[in-house]
Design an enzyme around this catalytic site. Sequence first.
Site, PDB file in Angstrom:
ATOM      1  N   LYS A  20      13.780 -52.326  22.717  1.00 44.15           N
ATOM      2  CA  LYS A  20      12.714 -53.265  23.111  1.00 44.15           C
ATOM      3  C   LYS A  20      13.255 -54.326  24.053  1.00 44.15           C
ATOM      4  O   LYS A  20      12.561 -54.794  24.941  1.00 44.15           O
ATOM      5  CB  LYS A  20      12.066 -53.891  21.870  1.00 44.15           C
ATOM      6  CG  LYS A  20      11.222 -52.879  21.103  1.00 44.15           C
ATOM      7  CD  LYS A  20      10.191 -53.513  20.205  1.00 44.15           C
ATOM      8  CE  LYS A  20       9.282 -52.424  19.646  1.00 44.15           C
ATOM      9  NZ  LYS A  20       8.270 -52.879  18.733  1.00 44.15           N
ATOM     10  N   LYS A  74       9.757 -41.596  21.980  1.00 42.67           N
ATOM     11  CA  LYS A  74       8.707 -41.697  20.955  1.00 42.67           C
ATOM     12  C   LYS A  74       7.350 -42.090  21.579  1.00 42.67           C
ATOM     13  O   LYS A  74       7.317 -42.894  22.508  1.00 42.67           O
ATOM     14  CB  LYS A  74       9.166 -42.774  19.972  1.00 42.67           C
ATOM     15  CG  LYS A  74       8.230 -43.088  18.853  1.00 42.67           C
ATOM     16  CD  LYS A  74       8.814 -44.182  17.978  1.00 42.67           C
ATOM     17  CE  LYS A  74       8.351 -45.543  18.433  1.00 42.67           C
ATOM     18  NZ  LYS A  74       7.767 -46.383  17.376  1.00 42.67           N
ATOM     19  N   LYS A 122       2.442 -47.346  20.963  1.00 42.97           N
ATOM     20  CA  LYS A 122       1.242 -48.117  21.335  1.00 42.97           C
ATOM     21  C   LYS A 122       1.437 -48.844  22.647  1.00 42.97           C
ATOM     22  O   LYS A 122       0.539 -49.011  23.432  1.00 42.97           O
ATOM     23  CB  LYS A 122       0.979 -49.256  20.341  1.00 42.97           C
ATOM     24  CG  LYS A 122       0.723 -48.918  18.955  1.00 42.97           C
ATOM     25  CD  LYS A 122       0.449 -50.251  18.226  1.00 42.97           C
ATOM     26  CE  LYS A 122       0.726 -50.105  16.753  1.00 42.97           C
ATOM     27  NZ  LYS A 122       2.129 -50.288  16.399  1.00 42.97           N
TER      28      LYS A 122
END
Length: 332
Positions: free
Chosen positions: A114, A196, A199
């Site tokens: 992230k 992956k 969202k």
Amino acid sequence: MKTILSGVQPSGMLTLGNYLGAISQFVNLQNSSDDQELLFFIADLHAITVPQDATILRKNIKSLTALYLACGLDPNKSTIFVQSEVKEHSELGYILQSLTYIGELERMTQFKDKMAKQTQGVSSALLTYPVLMAADILLYNSDYVPVGVDQKQHLEMARNLAERFNSRYSDTFKIPEPLILKSGAKIMSLQDPTKKMSKSDKLDKATIFLLDDENIIRKKIASAVTDSDGFIKYDVDNKPGISNLLTIYSCCMNLSIKEAEEHFKDANYGTLKSEVSDSIIKVLKPIQDRYNEILNNNDYINKVLDTGKEKASYIASKMINKVKHKVGLGRF
Ligand code: AQP
């Protein structure tokens, strides 16, 4: 009685990955026995570890509650609540930070991923995310935590912190176990099947969202990256795109990967994609219909969350008092 707990971040519209890897598991566990304590929360505190628009976040909290219910969580069997409404999560998170080493947080894969994606400043909450997650779990003495495979490392951290606390201050927390599905625990991006499905993926067509309509689902699956081999076989290393589609099909149809492979043994990629789309629509359509009914019923959603908050707060306050006493916090 065993306690099962998990949460999902309201950090955007939920994906097919969130459903197949986590929420479908919550519902199956809920329906598998009556002799268990089930707690499922909306992880809004985790969502703000990356920048969120306040109006959208609040909308997503409501939408996620409605989706939990639409997917089959039953408030008579499961406690559904908003994480930030139970203040003990933050309190225990802070106390556990005092036992956590910066080095172990910096090694977390999700933090590194992230952080790499963020263009602006990285918040310290992104670094301490796994400590708050440990607090979420340990606060309720959870035995099992159903999660997708990406959360395995964070679960390990929660176990380590429980053991560390227990050995420093005497036995307090249960050591939680992850529950990770054999298939569906990591649904991959449709555009880069080595990554992956998420969202927050900037590429809309990489992700099937739970509220995508039939046409959009068909378009996204039709444009999913495959390969030029032309044969349908489950082989994650050499055929990640086809393997991802087989996984999605097998989860949606309740089949093993072997059965899915057998089903498509003489088929071409066009047929595979069309049947994968059908299987997703079959699962998502009833959820979408229920979601649309529930979303307009503010009274019902509020009642579910009020009841959940009360029950969760009761359990959490007992645990935080015990923890503070053991650590030596508060008045003599
Ligand atoms: N692609 C996936 N396949 C299987 N399981 C998945 N989960 C997430 N993505 C997949 C599982 O869904 C649960 C809720 O996840 P989360 O919202 O708490 O956070 P996340 O793992 O960071 O999910 P996203 O979709 O990737 O959100 P963003 O983009 O906001 O970071 C977890 O149990 C997770 O394992």
